[in-house]
Design a protein around this motif. Structure first.
Motif, mmCIF file in Angstrom:
data_model
loop_
_atom_site.group_PDB
_atom_site.id
_atom_site.type_symbol
_atom_site.label_atom_id
_atom_site.label_comp_id
_atom_site.label_asym_id
_atom_site.label_seq_id
_atom_site.Cartn_x
_atom_site.Cartn_y
_atom_site.Cartn_z
ATOM 1 N N UNK A 1 14.431 68.301 26.275
ATOM 2 C CA UNK A 1 15.090 68.688 25.027
ATOM 3 C C UNK A 1 16.046 69.849 25.314
ATOM 4 N N UNK A 2 17.294 69.693 24.864
ATOM 5 C CA UNK A 2 18.359 70.630 25.208
ATOM 6 C C UNK A 2 19.362 70.008 26.155
ATOM 7 N N UNK A 3 19.080 68.754 26.578
ATOM 8 C CA UNK A 3 19.925 68.001 27.511
ATOM 9 C C UNK A 3 20.553 66.801 26.802
ATOM 10 N N UNK A 4 21.649 66.312 27.360
ATOM 11 C CA UNK A 4 22.447 65.273 26.688
ATOM 12 C C UNK A 4 22.179 63.855 27.179
ATOM 13 N N UNK A 5 21.392 63.679 28.228
ATOM 14 C CA UNK A 5 21.311 62.379 28.888
ATOM 15 C C UNK A 5 20.824 61.240 27.995
ATOM 16 N N UNK A 6 19.677 61.444 27.340
ATOM 17 C CA UNK A 6 19.046 60.349 26.614
ATOM 18 C C UNK A 6 19.963 59.799 25.521
ATOM 19 N N UNK A 7 20.504 60.669 24.695
ATOM 20 C CA UNK A 7 21.349 60.192 23.600
ATOM 21 C C UNK A 7 22.619 59.543 24.129
ATOM 22 N N UNK B 1 9.360 71.408 26.804
ATOM 23 C CA UNK B 1 9.088 72.472 27.765
ATOM 24 C C UNK B 1 7.585 72.710 27.900
ATOM 25 N N UNK B 2 6.891 72.729 26.766
ATOM 26 C CA UNK B 2 5.447 73.000 26.773
ATOM 27 C C UNK B 2 4.689 71.921 27.539
ATOM 28 N N UNK B 3 4.982 70.659 27.251
ATOM 29 C CA UNK B 3 4.271 69.571 27.936
ATOM 30 C C UNK B 3 4.569 69.573 29.429
ATOM 31 N N UNK B 4 5.821 69.845 29.788
ATOM 32 C CA UNK B 4 6.176 69.881 31.215
ATOM 33 C C UNK B 4 5.404 70.983 31.930
#
Length: 452
Positions: A208-214, A256-259
């Motif tokens: 989350x905070x990254x553009x790849x998935x979308x 971030x928490x899960x990672x």
């Protein structure tokens, strides 16, 4: 005799290791491509050597030159090892969100380290992208690696990592799962595997905070998705040329928490002392479990070693500060354990309001209990004080008893968090907890929110 001519000869041929307990809910056979066995303890050694050799071959890198690269640490380490053996100087440009261990390791192998701010736009002259380019322009006889757009990055994995996985699984691999940063690993491995068997599924782990998935799903580069995140080694706020979206079947995002939690779990449950991106990859694979069947062979690539994160994901204090430790708060005493050793700040009824204001400012608190010789008889809240001040500018000279509100409710230390929460409302922003032996502490709305 069997030996390598130098340390570069030990790059590659890393083992596959079965994941057991953490993969129990996944029906397939799950194997980790364990890249910490590379001499620089990461997958990046592969492409570091390839990029340097290709640059030497076409004249971009000349004898005695300086290698310059923006890195999250691992590529810098791989390049530094190559630079040592081949006689080059090394400058690593790194963002300040990376662990201190990464910076210290890079310096330990002779690299100069330049630290840049994380939370700036890639085009900002202070960013590590821009700083790397500038240093390359200013430094004589230098070569800017640019791992994000350098085709040798993906080619290294097409030529080594992909074939190794295919051979080690005897061609039985059905899914490949890996975190995506520069895109070289997923693109190179994915391209090779799909050439061998087009039915193999390639999954990218994003944050989350990254553009790849979308972008992969919609073709839209959404700048609203870009914001600071803690996870290291995966995700981007740019679209590197090395990311070949055509070989990627899908992405899943990991918090971030899960990672961070799964980074610790890999170490404590599987004995796999790995980096932050491995935790993200493990959790992402669990999120994808419905994609797998009992006949599948899933290979997940673990990028780097845990030694680079001992001050972060392996430090419980660091984890707790960010709310990553799963300590469940069940009773009132749990809500104050982080500051239970601090004294309860109070004021007396006959003191002036100005004294209370000074005390609230000094201790950075928003609520304060009022007491007299009989016990707690009232309370002050910054919102009430502001309202009173608007009505009477001379409020500071008034005795506290003239402006105080009703006292905060008092609960026992064993009172449930749920019951404590019910006492919080617009008129009441705090609760006092009786710790016994005449000692009390204060629970605020902030304490309850922090425990969620």
């Amino acid at each position: 005799m069997e030996y390598a001519e130098n340390i570069l000869g030990t790059i590659g041929n890393t083992p596959l290791v079965k994941i057991n307990k953490l993969a129990e809910e996944i029906p397939a056979l799950v194997l980790a491509k364990y890249e910490t066995f590379n001499p620089g303890n990461s997958v990046k050694d592969r492409m570091a050597l390839k990029m340097v050799e290709d640059a030497e071959a076409d004249g971009r890198l000349k004898p005695g030159g300086t290698i310059i690269e923006g890195t999250s640490g691992n590529t810098g380490m791989g390049l530094a090892l190559v630079a040592i053996i081949k006689g080059y100087k090394m400058i690593c440009v790194i963002s300040d969100k990376q662990s201190k261990e990464k910076m210290d390791i890079l310096r330990a192998v002779g690299s100069k380290v330049v630290v840049c701010p994380t939370n700036v736009d890639p085009s900002d002259p202070r960013s590590y992208y821009s700083t790397s380019k500038r240093l390359a322009e200013e430094t004589p006889n230098s070569w800017y690696v640019n791992q994000y757009d350098n085709p040798s990055n993906a080619r290294a994995h097409y030529e080594s990592t992909g074939p190794e996985i295919w051979k080690q699984t005897e061609g039985k691999i059905t899914h490949f799962v890996v975190g995506v940063g520069t895109g070289g690993t997923i693109s190179g491995v994915g391209k090779y595997l799909k050439e061998q068997n087009p039915n193999i599924k390639v999954w990218g782990i994003d944050t989350y905070g990254s553009v790849f998935k979308k972008y992969h799903e919609t073709g839209v580069f959404d700048e609203n998705e870009i914001y600071p995140y803690i996870t290291e080694g995966i995700g981007e706020d740019i679209l590197p040329k090395n990311v070949d979206f055509s070989v990627i079947d899908g992405f899943t995002k990991v918090t971030d928490k899960d990672a961070a939690i799964y980074t610790q779990k890999l170490s404590k449950v599987e004995g796999m002392f790995l980096g932050n991106s491995a935790g993200a990859a493990m959790k992402g694979m669990l999120q994808l479990k419905d994609q797998f069947t009992k006949d599948d062979v899933v290979v997940v690539l673990f990028h780097d070693h845990g030694s680079r994160y001992v001050g972060k994901m392996y430090n419980d204090e660091w984890m707790r500060d960010r709310g990553f430790i799963e300590d469940e708060a069940t009773i009132a005493a749990d809500l104050i354990k982080e500051h239970a050793n601090k004294p309860l700040i109070t004021v007396r009824t006959e003191e002036l309001v100005g004294h209370a204001i000074e005390r609230m400012k000094e201790y950075k608190i928003s609520q304060i209990p009022v007491e007299d010789i009989t016990g707690f008889v009232g309370a002050l809240d910054e919102t009430d004080l502001l309202r009173e001040y608007m009505a009477n500018k001379n409020i500071s000279d008034l005795p506290i008893k003239d402006v105080m509100s009703k006292p905060f409710p008092i609960v026992q230390k064993t009172t449930s968090v749920e019951d404590v929460s019910k006492l919080m409302n617009k008129e009441n922003n705090a609760v006092l907890v009786d710790l016994g032996d005449g000692k009390y502490h204060i629970i605020t709305k902030h304490d309850i929110i922090s425990a969620l």
